[in-house]
Design an enzyme around this catalytic site. Structure first.
Site, PDB file in Angstrom:
ATOM      1  N   GLU A   1      46.039  46.830  67.370  1.00  0.00           N
ATOM      2  CA  GLU A   1      44.819  47.147  67.509  1.00  0.00           C
ATOM      3  C   GLU A   1      43.933  45.929  67.133  1.00  0.00           C
ATOM      4  OE1 GLU A   1      42.498  51.136  66.405  1.00  0.00           O
ATOM      5  OE2 GLU A   1      41.888  49.773  64.893  1.00  0.00           O
TER       6      GLU A   1
ATOM      7  N   ALA B   1      30.968  53.400  66.891  1.00  0.00           N
ATOM      8  CA  ALA B   1      30.146  54.515  67.100  1.00  0.00           C
ATOM      9  C   ALA B   1      29.037  54.058  67.558  1.00  0.00           C
ATOM     10  CB  ALA B   1      29.855  55.311  65.625  1.00  0.00           C
TER      11      ALA B   1
HETATM   12  P1  FAD Z   1      38.711  65.364  70.052  1.00  0.00           P
HETATM   13  O1  FAD Z   1      40.245  65.392  70.653  1.00  0.00           O
HETATM   14  O2  FAD Z   1      37.786  65.560  71.009  1.00  0.00           O
HETATM   15  O3  FAD Z   1      38.851  66.132  68.798  1.00  0.00           O
HETATM   16  C1  FAD Z   1      37.361  66.068  67.888  1.00  0.00           C
HETATM   17  C2  FAD Z   1      37.516  67.400  67.254  1.00  0.00           C
HETATM   18  O4  FAD Z   1      37.435  68.332  68.080  1.00  0.00           O
HETATM   19  C3  FAD Z   1      38.895  67.693  66.429  1.00  0.00           C
HETATM   20  O5  FAD Z   1      38.511  68.165  65.153  1.00  0.00           O
HETATM   21  C4  FAD Z   1      39.394  68.496  67.327  1.00  0.00           C
HETATM   22  O6  FAD Z   1      40.358  69.286  66.480  1.00  0.00           O
HETATM   23  C5  FAD Z   1      38.419  69.345  67.663  1.00  0.00           C
HETATM   24  N1  FAD Z   1      38.628  69.848  69.154  1.00  0.00           N
HETATM   25  C6  FAD Z   1      38.919  69.121  70.374  1.00  0.00           C
HETATM   26  N2  FAD Z   1      39.305  70.153  71.419  1.00  0.00           N
HETATM   27  C7  FAD Z   1      39.140  71.338  70.755  1.00  0.00           C
HETATM   28  C8  FAD Z   1      39.044  72.532  71.234  1.00  0.00           C
HETATM   29  N3  FAD Z   1      39.428  72.787  72.536  1.00  0.00           N
HETATM   30  N4  FAD Z   1      39.034  73.715  70.610  1.00  0.00           N
HETATM   31  C9  FAD Z   1      38.502  73.603  69.266  1.00  0.00           C
HETATM   32  N5  FAD Z   1      38.518  72.199  68.721  1.00  0.00           N
HETATM   33  C10 FAD Z   1      38.675  71.322  69.434  1.00  0.00           C
HETATM   34  N6  FAD Z   1      36.469  56.101  66.754  1.00  0.00           N
HETATM   35  C11 FAD Z   1      35.500  55.203  67.280  1.00  0.00           C
HETATM   36  O7  FAD Z   1      34.186  55.587  66.946  1.00  0.00           O
HETATM   37  N7  FAD Z   1      35.894  54.050  68.035  1.00  0.00           N
HETATM   38  C12 FAD Z   1      37.125  53.813  68.007  1.00  0.00           C
HETATM   39  O8  FAD Z   1      37.220  52.774  68.582  1.00  0.00           O
HETATM   40  C13 FAD Z   1      38.254  54.555  67.765  1.00  0.00           C
HETATM   41  N8  FAD Z   1      39.408  54.290  67.631  1.00  0.00           N
HETATM   42  C14 FAD Z   1      40.519  54.946  67.388  1.00  0.00           C
HETATM   43  C15 FAD Z   1      41.706  54.769  67.591  1.00  0.00           C
HETATM   44  C16 FAD Z   1      42.694  55.666  67.196  1.00  0.00           C
HETATM   45  C17 FAD Z   1      44.175  55.420  67.354  1.00  0.00           C
HETATM   46  C18 FAD Z   1      42.426  56.940  66.539  1.00  0.00           C
HETATM   47  C19 FAD Z   1      43.644  57.957  65.954  1.00  0.00           C
HETATM   48  C20 FAD Z   1      41.149  57.214  66.200  1.00  0.00           C
HETATM   49  C21 FAD Z   1      40.094  56.374  66.635  1.00  0.00           C
HETATM   50  N9  FAD Z   1      38.846  56.518  66.206  1.00  0.00           N
HETATM   51  C22 FAD Z   1      37.692  55.692  66.716  1.00  0.00           C
HETATM   52  C23 FAD Z   1      38.287  57.842  65.648  1.00  0.00           C
HETATM   53  C24 FAD Z   1      38.028  58.914  66.338  1.00  0.00           C
HETATM   54  O9  FAD Z   1      37.279  58.763  67.372  1.00  0.00           O
HETATM   55  C25 FAD Z   1      37.695  60.049  65.619  1.00  0.00           C
HETATM   56  O10 FAD Z   1      38.557  60.479  64.682  1.00  0.00           O
HETATM   57  C26 FAD Z   1      37.319  61.373  66.304  1.00  0.00           C
HETATM   58  O11 FAD Z   1      36.744  62.259  65.067  1.00  0.00           O
HETATM   59  C27 FAD Z   1      38.191  62.079  66.857  1.00  0.00           C
HETATM   60  O12 FAD Z   1      38.272  61.869  68.249  1.00  0.00           O
HETATM   61  P2  FAD Z   1      39.361  62.636  69.187  1.00  0.00           P
HETATM   62  O13 FAD Z   1      39.325  61.519  70.124  1.00  0.00           O
HETATM   63  O14 FAD Z   1      40.574  62.901  68.548  1.00  0.00           O
HETATM   64  O15 FAD Z   1      38.621  63.719  69.537  1.00  0.00           O
END
Ligand code: FAD
Length: 326
Positions: free
Chosen positions: A30, A64
């Site tokens: 990354e 963000a």
């Molecule tokens: P989601 O999968 O949408 O989940 C978000 C929240 O909603 C979680 O709490 C989940 O449990 C809940 N949720 C989702 N679907 C449901 C459902 N159907 N019912 C109930 N609850 C639900 N952040 C940045 O800003 N920029 C980056 O470039 C970045 N890169 C990252 C790379 C990696 C490999 C990782 C692991 C994280 C990265 N992040 C980045 C952080 C990430 O965007 C955050 O951790 C964010 O809070 C969660 O994103 P997600 O894609 O898992 O979201």
């Protein structure tokens, strides 16, 4: 000047292999976009050093609120133009309408980007809770769905795009969380449910948040498989050599750094010993996840290659055959 006669030339240094051996676990890194992509010699030195390891891909973060929208795109473009690397562009839903996200995706696709990491994103700094944009996407799964729809529409309206899509299919990665997502306060079970949603929406594979014990990853994979998640889950790891970096990562991700690791590094007599201890800790973690069946490793580099390369030397991925399903 004539060429020297055969047999009298100096031996060339062994050439670096042109590509990675197919029979090894996947390797990826990354990177984050520097402020000025065209004036970032240190980042570029890292890109070149990582390129020499023939990674399967490098992923480029996205700040963000789209704060790094321009620089993320510039870094991804430059990687595409000037290197042999395959970039994965991170995308988030934060502070952006659905139409704006669609425009950004279109711009990336027009540049030839074929891989994305679809994320919901964290609240912008200062905001307590995450609120979707009024016309925005609520979850990463919705972003995966949008990416698939955009690609399908492009293929439906252009036979040329349809052919290109066959040659270079769109790939969509998503995030996974070994111990739940500390930032959103979700449990592992909730995140596995979200991972299932992302898989249903068309995700191809997942990359995990950082973690410090192999069981966190292996338990996540075991539980995800039981719940029906079939996509590969790549462990995301750090070369754990720098206590300040570890604490900063803790602040950003909410994943606590084990006290024993901080003590191990803190009690080293000098910098070199601390580095050695950190690499040994990370190498043991890599061995633990690969022995447990991980498809490969994704290293968070913070745009520094030195520790990542030392870690790779310590684990010697080429000595490990490609993991096989039982
Ligand atoms: P989601 O999968 O949408 O989940 C978000 C929240 O909603 C979680 O709490 C989940 O449990 C809940 N949720 C989702 N679907 C449901 C459902 N159907 N019912 C109930 N609850 C639900 N952040 C940045 O800003 N920029 C980056 O470039 C970045 N890169 C990252 C790379 C990696 C490999 C990782 C692991 C994280 C990265 N992040 C980045 C952080 C990430 O965007 C955050 O951790 C964010 O809070 C969660 O994103 P997600 O894609 O898992 O979201």
């Amino acid at each position: 000047m004539s060429e020297p006669a055969l047999g009298t030339t100096q031996r060339l240094a062994p050439a670096a292999p042109l590509r990675a051996p197919a029979d090894r676990p996947t390797l990826s890194f990354e990177l984050f976009p520097p402020r000025d992509v065209d004036n970032a010699p240190r980042t570029w030195q890292t890109v070149r050093a990582l390129e020499a390891t023939h990674p399967d891909f490098v992923s480029v973060t996205y700040g963000a609120s789209g704060r790094t929208r321009t620089t993320s795109r510039a870094l991804v473009s430059r990687i595409l133009r000037e290197t042999t690397l395959t970039p994965i562009a991170h995308l988030t839903c934060v502070g952006t309408s659905r139409d704006e996200v669609a425009t950004i995706v279109g711009e990336f696709l027009d540049e030839g980007v074929r891989s994305f990491l679809a994320l919901r994103g964290d609240p912008p700094s200062g905001a307590e809770t995450w609120q979707p944009h009024p016309d925005g996407l609520p979850t990463a799964a919705a972003l995966v769905e949008l990416l698939r729809r955009i690609e399908a529409d492009r293929c439906a309206t252009s036979p040329a795009q349809a052919v290109r899509a066959r040659v270079k299919p769109l790939s969509v990665a998503v995030a996974a969380f070994p111990r739940g997502n500390a930032v959103t306060g979700s449990t592992r079970a909730q995140d596995i449910q979200a991972l299932l949603d992302k898989q249903r929406a068309g995700a191809d594979f997942a990359i995990t948040q950082v973690f410090y014990d192999a069981d966190a990853y292996l338990d996540l994979v075991a539980e995800a498989r039981l719940a029906g998640v079939a996509i590969p889950i790549i462990p995301g790891l750090l070369a754990t050599t720098d206590p300040a970096r570890l604490l900063r990562t803790q602040e950003l991700t909410g994943v606590p750094v084990p006290r024993e690791l901080l003590e191990l590094l803190g009690s080293a007599d000098d910098e070199a010993e601390r580095h050695r201890r950190g690499i040994r800790f990370a190498a043991d973690l890599v061995a633990g996840v690969l022995d447990g069946g991980a498809p490969g490793i994704h290293l968070y580099t913070f745009n520094r290659h030195e520790a990542a390369l030392d870690l790779l030397d310590a684990v010697d991925l080429t000595s490990r055959p490609t993991p096989r399903n039982p």
